[in-house]
Write a protein that holds these residues in place. Structure first.
Motif, mmCIF file in Angstrom:
data_model
loop_
_atom_site.group_PDB
_atom_site.id
_atom_site.type_symbol
_atom_site.label_atom_id
_atom_site.label_comp_id
_atom_site.label_asym_id
_atom_site.label_seq_id
_atom_site.Cartn_x
_atom_site.Cartn_y
_atom_site.Cartn_z
ATOM 1 N N TYR A 197 14.142 56.699 -15.057
ATOM 2 C CA TYR A 197 14.706 55.484 -14.472
ATOM 3 C C TYR A 197 13.672 54.519 -13.925
ATOM 4 N N CYS A 198 14.103 53.266 -13.857
ATOM 5 C CA CYS A 198 13.326 52.247 -13.171
ATOM 6 C C CYS A 198 13.476 52.451 -11.665
ATOM 7 N N MET A 199 12.370 52.440 -10.974
ATOM 8 C CA MET A 199 12.388 52.546 -9.524
ATOM 9 C C MET A 199 11.445 51.508 -8.953
ATOM 10 N N GLY A 200 11.696 51.134 -7.713
ATOM 11 C CA GLY A 200 10.868 50.098 -7.120
ATOM 12 C C GLY A 200 10.712 50.224 -5.628
ATOM 13 N N TRP A 201 9.706 49.534 -5.140
ATOM 14 C CA TRP A 201 9.476 49.356 -3.703
ATOM 15 C C TRP A 201 9.725 47.893 -3.365
ATOM 16 N N PHE A 202 10.401 47.689 -2.246
ATOM 17 C CA PHE A 202 10.733 46.362 -1.778
ATOM 18 C C PHE A 202 10.468 46.321 -0.280
ATOM 19 N N ARG A 203 10.401 45.117 0.275
ATOM 20 C CA ARG A 203 10.157 45.030 1.710
ATOM 21 C C ARG A 203 10.887 43.838 2.297
ATOM 22 N N GLU A 213 12.044 41.172 -0.470
ATOM 23 C CA GLU A 213 11.228 40.767 -1.614
ATOM 24 C C GLU A 213 10.695 41.988 -2.340
ATOM 25 N N GLY A 214 10.336 41.784 -3.583
ATOM 26 C CA GLY A 214 9.793 42.875 -4.363
ATOM 27 C C GLY A 214 8.348 43.153 -4.029
ATOM 28 N N VAL A 215 7.952 44.393 -4.225
ATOM 29 C CA VAL A 215 6.562 44.810 -4.067
ATOM 30 C C VAL A 215 6.039 45.312 -5.413
ATOM 31 N N MET A 250 9.765 46.239 6.845
ATOM 32 C CA MET A 250 10.446 47.477 6.509
ATOM 33 C C MET A 250 10.356 47.635 4.998
ATOM 34 N N TYR A 251 9.904 48.788 4.564
ATOM 35 C CA TYR A 251 9.731 49.045 3.138
ATOM 36 C C TYR A 251 10.845 49.960 2.637
ATOM 37 N N TYR A 252 11.439 49.559 1.522
ATOM 38 C CA TYR A 252 12.557 50.281 0.938
ATOM 39 C C TYR A 252 12.222 50.720 -0.485
ATOM 40 N N CYS A 253 12.694 51.909 -0.859
ATOM 41 C CA CYS A 253 12.647 52.278 -2.267
ATOM 42 C C CYS A 253 14.044 52.167 -2.851
ATOM 43 N N ALA A 254 14.105 52.003 -4.143
ATOM 44 C CA ALA A 254 15.393 51.826 -4.802
ATOM 45 C C ALA A 254 15.313 52.339 -6.225
ATOM 46 N N ILE A 255 16.468 52.667 -6.780
ATOM 47 C CA ILE A 255 16.560 53.163 -8.151
ATOM 48 C C ILE A 255 17.664 52.399 -8.879
ATOM 49 N N SER A 262 14.432 41.406 -11.005
ATOM 50 C CA SER A 262 15.613 41.328 -10.156
ATOM 51 C C SER A 262 15.578 42.371 -9.041
ATOM 52 N N LEU A 263 16.242 42.079 -7.949
ATOM 53 C CA LEU A 263 16.394 43.032 -6.857
ATOM 54 C C LEU A 263 17.752 43.734 -6.927
ATOM 55 N N ASN A 264 18.397 43.686 -8.071
ATOM 56 C CA ASN A 264 19.707 44.281 -8.250
ATOM 57 C C ASN A 264 19.554 45.750 -8.629
ATOM 58 N N TYR A 265 19.531 46.630 -7.647
ATOM 59 C CA TYR A 265 19.352 48.055 -7.839
ATOM 60 C C TYR A 265 20.609 48.804 -7.399
#
Length: 122
Positions: free
Chosen positions: A32-38, A46-48, A92-97, A106-109
Motif C-alpha cells: 500500500y501507499c503510505m505517507g507522513w503528513f504534518r 500538509e504532506g511530508v 503534529m506528525y501523522y502517518c496514513a495509509i 492528494s491528502l485523501n487517505y
C-alpha cells in the motif's frame, strides 16, 4: 480495519534529528501507499512524504534532502528519518495509509494515526 500508532516525536534543537515510527495493525505495509503528513497550529495539514507499494517515494519541498521515508517490513511499520530539523518543522506528525499501491499528491487517505508531536527550538 487498520490502526496506526505513531511514536518517536519529541523536542530537539535546530539542526538535530528524530526518527518517527508508525506501527500498523490490520494491514501489511508492503502493498500500500503510505505517507507522513504534518499540521502546525493554525495551519492546514500538509504532506511530508509518501512511499508506494513499489517503494517509490515522493517528498514535498519542505522535506527534500532532509527527510527519508521507508517501510520496515520486519516491524510492519512506516519510518520517517528527519535530519537538520528547523523550527518550521514544528508540528503534529501523522502517518496514513490508503488502500491502493500508487501514491498521489492528494491528502485523501483511508486511515490516519493520532499523531506524534515534533517541536524544534532555535
Amino acid at each position: 480495519q487498520a490502526q496506526l500508532l505513531e511514536s518517536g516525536g519529541g523536542s530537539v534543537q535546530a539542526g538535530g534529528s528524530l526518527t518517527l515510527s508508525c506501527a500498523i495493525s490490520g494491514y501489511t505495509v508492503s502493498p500500500y501507499c503510505m505517507g507522513w503528513f504534518r499540521q502546525a497550529p493554525g495551519k492546514e495539514r500538509e504532506g511530508v512524504a509518501t512511499i508506494d507499494g513499489g517503494l517509490g517515494t515522493k517528498y514535498w519541498d519542505s522535506a527534500k534532502g532532509r527527510f527519508t521515508i521507508s517501510k520496515d517490513f520486519s516491524k510492519n511499520a512506516l519510518i520517517l528519518q528527519m535530519t537538520n530539523l528547523k523550527p518550521e518543522d514544528t508540528a503534529m506528525y501523522y502517518c496514513a495509509i490508503v488502500l491502493r499501491s500508487a501514491c498521489t499528491w492528494s491528502l485523501n487517505y483511508d486511515r490516519w494515526g493520532q499523531g506524534t508531536q515534533v517541536t524544534v527550538s532555535s
